[in-house]
Design a protein around this motif. Structure first.
Motif, PDB file in Angstrom:
ATOM      1  N   PRO A 296      -2.239   9.210   2.653  1.00  0.00           N
ATOM      2  CA  PRO A 296      -2.334   8.939   4.026  1.00  0.00           C
ATOM      3  C   PRO A 296      -2.937   7.879   4.410  1.00  0.00           C
ATOM      4  CG  PRO A 296      -3.954  10.575   3.192  1.00  0.00           C
ATOM      5  CD  PRO A 296      -2.980   9.934   1.844  1.00  0.00           C
ATOM      6  N   SER A 297      -3.868   7.102   3.506  1.00  0.00           N
ATOM      7  CA  SER A 297      -4.792   6.062   4.035  1.00  0.00           C
ATOM      8  C   SER A 297      -3.942   4.669   4.235  1.00  0.00           C
ATOM      9  CB  SER A 297      -5.794   5.782   2.909  1.00  0.00           C
ATOM     10  OG  SER A 297      -5.065   5.357   1.539  1.00  0.00           O
ATOM     11  N   TYR A 298      -2.968   4.322   3.232  1.00  0.00           N
ATOM     12  CA  TYR A 298      -2.113   3.217   3.674  1.00  0.00           C
ATOM     13  C   TYR A 298      -3.067   2.001   3.689  1.00  0.00           C
ATOM     14  CZ  TYR A 298       2.097   5.743   4.641  1.00  0.00           C
ATOM     15  OH  TYR A 298       3.273   6.383   4.576  1.00  0.00           O
ATOM     16  N   PRO A 299      -3.781   1.724   2.384  1.00  0.00           N
ATOM     17  CA  PRO A 299      -4.676   0.601   2.499  1.00  0.00           C
ATOM     18  C   PRO A 299      -4.173  -0.761   2.937  1.00  0.00           C
ATOM     19  CG  PRO A 299      -3.881   1.057   0.265  1.00  0.00           C
ATOM     20  CD  PRO A 299      -3.223   1.916   1.056  1.00  0.00           C
ATOM     21  N   VAL A 300      -3.023  -1.335   3.014  1.00  0.00           N
ATOM     22  CA  VAL A 300      -2.879  -2.507   3.656  1.00  0.00           C
ATOM     23  C   VAL A 300      -3.160  -2.338   5.170  1.00  0.00           C
ATOM     24  CG1 VAL A 300      -0.867  -3.875   4.614  1.00  0.00           C
ATOM     25  CG2 VAL A 300      -0.742  -3.000   2.150  1.00  0.00           C
ATOM     26  N   THR A 301      -3.050  -1.144   5.787  1.00  0.00           N
ATOM     27  CA  THR A 301      -3.308  -1.081   7.161  1.00  0.00           C
ATOM     28  C   THR A 301      -4.902  -1.295   7.368  1.00  0.00           C
ATOM     29  OG1 THR A 301      -1.699   0.373   7.626  1.00  0.00           O
ATOM     30  CG2 THR A 301      -3.562   0.581   9.270  1.00  0.00           C
ATOM     31  N   THR A 302      -5.718  -0.710   6.352  1.00  0.00           N
ATOM     32  CA  THR A 302      -7.115  -0.822   6.317  1.00  0.00           C
ATOM     33  C   THR A 302      -7.528  -2.438   6.230  1.00  0.00           C
ATOM     34  OG1 THR A 302      -7.443   1.318   5.216  1.00  0.00           O
ATOM     35  CG2 THR A 302      -9.226  -0.351   5.154  1.00  0.00           C
ATOM     36  N   VAL A 303      -7.023  -2.961   5.285  1.00  0.00           N
ATOM     37  CA  VAL A 303      -7.207  -4.262   4.988  1.00  0.00           C
ATOM     38  C   VAL A 303      -6.890  -5.375   6.378  1.00  0.00           C
ATOM     39  CG1 VAL A 303      -6.764  -6.532   3.612  1.00  0.00           C
ATOM     40  CG2 VAL A 303      -6.987  -4.538   2.461  1.00  0.00           C
ATOM     41  N   CYS A 304      -5.620  -4.904   6.751  1.00  0.00           N
ATOM     42  CA  CYS A 304      -5.330  -5.658   7.920  1.00  0.00           C
ATOM     43  C   CYS A 304      -6.083  -5.584   9.304  1.00  0.00           C
ATOM     44  CB  CYS A 304      -3.795  -5.734   8.277  1.00  0.00           C
ATOM     45  SG  CYS A 304      -2.763  -6.659   7.172  1.00  0.00           S
ATOM     46  N   GLY A 305      -6.443  -4.249   9.211  1.00  0.00           N
ATOM     47  CA  GLY A 305      -7.429  -3.619  10.301  1.00  0.00           C
ATOM     48  C   GLY A 305      -8.707  -4.374  10.323  1.00  0.00           C
ATOM     49  N   GLY A 306      -9.134  -4.615   9.277  1.00  0.00           N
ATOM     50  CA  GLY A 306     -10.281  -5.188   8.908  1.00  0.00           C
ATOM     51  C   GLY A 306     -10.488  -6.987   9.505  1.00  0.00           C
ATOM     52  N   ILE A 307      -9.246  -7.339   9.021  1.00  0.00           N
ATOM     53  CA  ILE A 307      -8.909  -8.802   9.279  1.00  0.00           C
ATOM     54  C   ILE A 307      -8.852  -9.208  10.884  1.00  0.00           C
ATOM     55  CG2 ILE A 307      -7.361 -10.521   8.944  1.00  0.00           C
ATOM     56  CD1 ILE A 307      -6.939  -9.626   6.021  1.00  0.00           C
ATOM     57  N   ASP A 308      -8.054  -8.124  11.589  1.00  0.00           N
ATOM     58  CA  ASP A 308      -7.632  -8.438  13.000  1.00  0.00           C
ATOM     59  C   ASP A 308      -8.820  -8.020  13.717  1.00  0.00           C
ATOM     60  OD1 ASP A 308      -5.054  -9.281  12.203  1.00  0.00           O
ATOM     61  OD2 ASP A 308      -4.142  -7.333  12.536  1.00  0.00           O
TER      62      ASP A 308
END
Length: 422
Positions: A296-308
């Motif tokens: 459920p975490s989708y780590p790509v979303t986590t990384v991109c969320g931090g970048i954006d």
């Protein structure tokens, strides 16, 4: 998705291209170095349903020199809980490049389906890993070409067939249909075993198996193009930031005090000695989350969320650092910690040596940034990056591809979860 198992016994070969929720982090065990005749149970079961056995395995299945008849104890585990006895199916999980221990809990697919088929569950450990080490010790087995020469997929598949035949004979299961199952490299072994020894296995489930990922078959950029696709579909601005970050890191590193600037900006655990340390660290994060981008975490979303989000500033380096912190959490320092150094050195048999396969994608190679063109964001490298070398369409009526949208590496082999994609 698990009801699809109902068709296994009527199919000759199944290729599945979904991917895994979490990376398999197996404990590294020292081999016993003791030859014990199977089928005596050697140790306490890993669970109350599992029993551990050692098979007196032949070192070399294809030559007739005297040393070819040397044997070593190969470990396998059996779960008898669901088995109805003779004629009932046997599900055989083929261990890959790690000890077999955690597979018994990580591979929930087997336990969730064995009851429906009254099936026996078998887990076989790959030679040269865990406790299935020839020559008495890891040090001796990995010594040089004279011992590592037996470390290849052909020998491993032959090992598996011997144990399968041994189990069928011991438990009077001559007519029990066998389905071999594996993920990633193990999925390659499953598909090859079915093709090479069709009288042994009625079918194979090859999850996230890059069976076409070899030189001159699959484009070298394929893995990285799909990882890139994962990021770009998640966030165009994240994709652009990562793509532009490599040249920015090189530009800063070229300054007289550039490495100090990078060390401070990325809060490294010790000063960088070269920019490659930082780039390799970032690449490893991007490639890992791209391959294991699971619910459920989708780590790509986590990384991109931090970048954006640009929590640490709007310049490229600050936003990239934001992605690192978002994914890794609030740590005292990053990049070259002692833990990272240990993880890079404590990996016997990895990257996969040429003894196992001639080519297995980007894990074995370090590539120049943007070598594959400006649209690919990684220098070291849809859902599963390995799907580029998998089987995405049915080859025939009996060679069936199961394609999972929004999957992750070997995800279909893990325990069922309400967040699983269809």
């Amino acid at each position: 998705m698990y009801n699809s198992l109902q068709c296994f016994l009527s199919l000759f070969l199944i290729f599945s291209t979904s991917l895994t929720a979490t990376k398999f982090n197996f404990p590294r065990l020292n081999p016993s170095g003791v030859h014990v005749n199977d089928p005596t149970t050697i140790s306490m079961p890993l669970t109350e349903d599992l029993k551990t056995f050692y098979y007196n395995q032949t070192l070399d299945h294809f030559n007739y020199r005297p040393d070819s008849y040397t044997t070593f104890p190969q470990r396998y585990l059996i779960n008898f809980k669901y088995w109805a006895g003779a004629n009932a199916p046997i599900f055989v999980y083929l261990g890959a490049e790690a000890p077999i221990d955690n597979s018994t809990t990580n591979i929930g697919f087997l336990n969730e389906n064995a009851g429906s088929f009254n099936a026996l569950i078998v887990y076989i450990e790959h030679q040269y890993y865990g406790q299935s080490v020839s020559f008495g010790s890891l040090e001796e087995a990995y010594k040089d070409a004279s011992t590592l020469g037996y470390f290849n997929s052909a020998q491993a598949i032959a090992d598996y067939t011997e144990i399968i035949l041994h189990i069928k004979k011991k438990y009077q299961a001559k007519n029990s249909p066998v389905i071999v199952i594996g993920g990633s490299y193990g999925g390659m072994l499953a598909s090859w075993l079915r093709l090479k020894y069709p009288h042994i296995a009625l079918g194979a489930l090859a999850s996230s198996a890059p069976i076409l990922y070899f030189d001159d078959i699959t484009p070298e950029s394929g893995y990285y193009s799909i990882v890139t696709k994962n990021f770009r579909e998640n966030s165009e601005t994240c994709y652009e930031t990562i793509k532009n970050s490599w040249s920015k890191i090189d530009k800063v590193a070229s300054l007289p005090n550039g490495l100090s600037i990078l060390s401070e900006r990325f809060n490294t655990c010790k000063p960088l000695s070269k920019s490659y340390e930082l780039k390799n660290y970032l690449e490893s994060i991007y490639i890992y989350v791209g391959q294991y981008n699971a619910p459920p975490s989708y780590p790509v979303t986590t990384v991109c969320g931090g970048i954006d989000a640009a929590y640490f500033g709007s310049d490229i380096l600050s936003t990239i650092y934001g992605g690192v912190v978002a994914y890794k959490g609030n740590l005292p320092c990053y990049v070259n910690s002692q833990a990272n150094l240990l993880s890079e050195t404590n990996t016997h048999g990895w990257p996969r040596p040429h003894w196992i396969t001639t080519y297995y994608g980007g894990h074995d190679k370090k590539l120049v940034p943007q070598r594959f063109g400006s649209n690919i964001i990684f220098s070291n490298g849809l859902s599963d990056p390995y799907s580029i070398a998998g089987v995405l369409e049915n080859i025939s009526d009996s060679l069936v591809a199961l394609y999972t949208i929004k999957g992750s590496h070997c995800l279909d082999l893990h325990c069922a979860n309400e967040t699983d994609p269809e």
